[in-house]
Write an enzyme that holds these catalytic residues in place. Structure first.
Site, PDB file in Angstrom:
ATOM      1  N   LYS A  87       0.855  -1.203   0.000  1.00 43.90           N
ATOM      2  CA  LYS A  87       0.000   0.000   0.000  1.00 43.90           C
ATOM      3  C   LYS A  87       0.885   1.244   0.000  1.00 43.90           C
ATOM      4  CE  LYS A  87      -3.789   0.551   2.446  1.00 43.90           C
ATOM      5  NZ  LYS A  87      -4.506   0.627   3.759  1.00 43.90           N
TER       6      LYS A  87
HETATM    7  C1  E4P Z   1      -7.631   1.469   4.239  1.00 37.51           C
HETATM    8  O1  E4P Z   1      -6.868   0.617   4.618  1.00 37.51           O
HETATM    9  C2  E4P Z   1      -7.641   2.844   4.782  1.00 37.51           C
HETATM   10  O2  E4P Z   1      -6.358   3.152   5.231  1.00 37.51           O
HETATM   11  C3  E4P Z   1      -8.650   2.975   5.886  1.00 37.51           C
HETATM   12  O3  E4P Z   1      -9.870   2.405   5.478  1.00 37.51           O
HETATM   13  C4  E4P Z   1      -8.867   4.402   6.346  1.00 37.51           C
HETATM   14  O4  E4P Z   1      -9.947   4.405   7.243  1.00 37.51           O
HETATM   15  P1  E4P Z   1     -10.277   5.596   8.252  1.00 37.51           P
HETATM   16  O5  E4P Z   1     -10.714   6.774   7.456  1.00 37.51           O
HETATM   17  O6  E4P Z   1     -11.397   5.057   9.098  1.00 37.51           O
HETATM   18  O7  E4P Z   1      -9.056   5.865   9.058  1.00 37.51           O
END
Ligand code: E4P
Length: 224
Positions: A87
């Site tokens: 990622k």
């Molecule tokens: C995916 O892995 C994203 O980093 C994550 O869904 C972000 O979510 P949040 O906005 O609840 O922190």
């Protein structure tokens, strides 16, 4: 349509991958932080052991510069496995890292996406998955459905092999709208899926079926 779990909690991963149709696991440094001072690589390997090699495992880099991201990716690929999705936040440094990783044949999930142009650049850089942040976009007045629909349209029009892995959800309605707008996958906290099936109306309906059956046949199920 694919569901992934946005958690690094081993108990949750065990419990909910057993119950729900789950295609993979995603995390980011903030999600990992919730687990405390874990042995990071051992923990990621444990996640892989639970889900198996057929499901996708998306792990985020922590470096902010291209070179560091590439080194993070190498380390993750060596210490976890070669099938993970790296990622990478779509920043100036990140987009360069995405291009380089894809030229090496590595799986990449482009993350921290808050708009169409950012997503289009990640598409063109070759990312396998694009992660638009649904709730975070809503919070700042960006129409998340329009962003997802716009990305989906370009994927279709130019036949990119990429998929939209929508992320950052606070409720099931947002997940439904992301799928309807064209996301192929959504990563969610397990509580969102649990809430979908634990509505009082559903419990009431099932209780009525149970009491109607028992009122005629007693406490003897079909299988007896
Ligand atoms: C995916 O892995 C994203 O980093 C994550 O869904 C972000 O979510 P949040 O906005 O609840 O922190």
């Amino acid at each position: 349509m694919k569901y992934l779990l946005d958690t690094a909690n081993l108990n949750e991963i065990k419990e909910y991958t057993d119950i729900f149709p789950i295609d993979g696991i995603t995390s980011n440094p903030s999600i990992v932080k919730r687990e405390g001072k874990i042995k990071f690589f051992e923990h990621m390997n444990n996640i892989r052991s639970i889900i198996g090699i057929d499901k996708t495992l998306h792990i985020q880099v922590t470096s902010m510069e291209t070179e560091g991201m590439l080194q993070d990716a190498d380390t993750l690929l060596n210490k976890v496995d070669s099938q993970i999705y790296i990622k990478i936040p779509v920043t100036m440094e990140g987009i360069k890292a995405i291009k380089i990783l894809k030229s090496r044949g590595i799986h990449v999930t482009a993350t921290a996406i808050y708009g169409k142009s950012q997503a289009f650049l990640a598409l063109e850089a070759g990312a396998d998955y694009l992660a638009p942040y649904y709730n975070r976009m809503e919070n700042i007045g960006i129409d998340s459905d329009d962003v997802i629909a716009g990305i989906a349209e370009m994927i279709d029009r130019y036949h990119y092999p990429a998929k939209i892995l929508a992320a950052s959800f606070k409720n099931a309605g947002q997940v439904e709208r992301a799928f309807e707008s064209g996301a192929q996958a959504a990563t969610v906290d397990p509580s969102i899926l649990k809430n979908v099936l634990e509505q009082p109306q559903i419990t009431n309906a099932v209780n009525v079926f149970d009491s109607d059956w028992k009122s005629i046949f007693g406490n003897v199920p079909i299988a007896k």
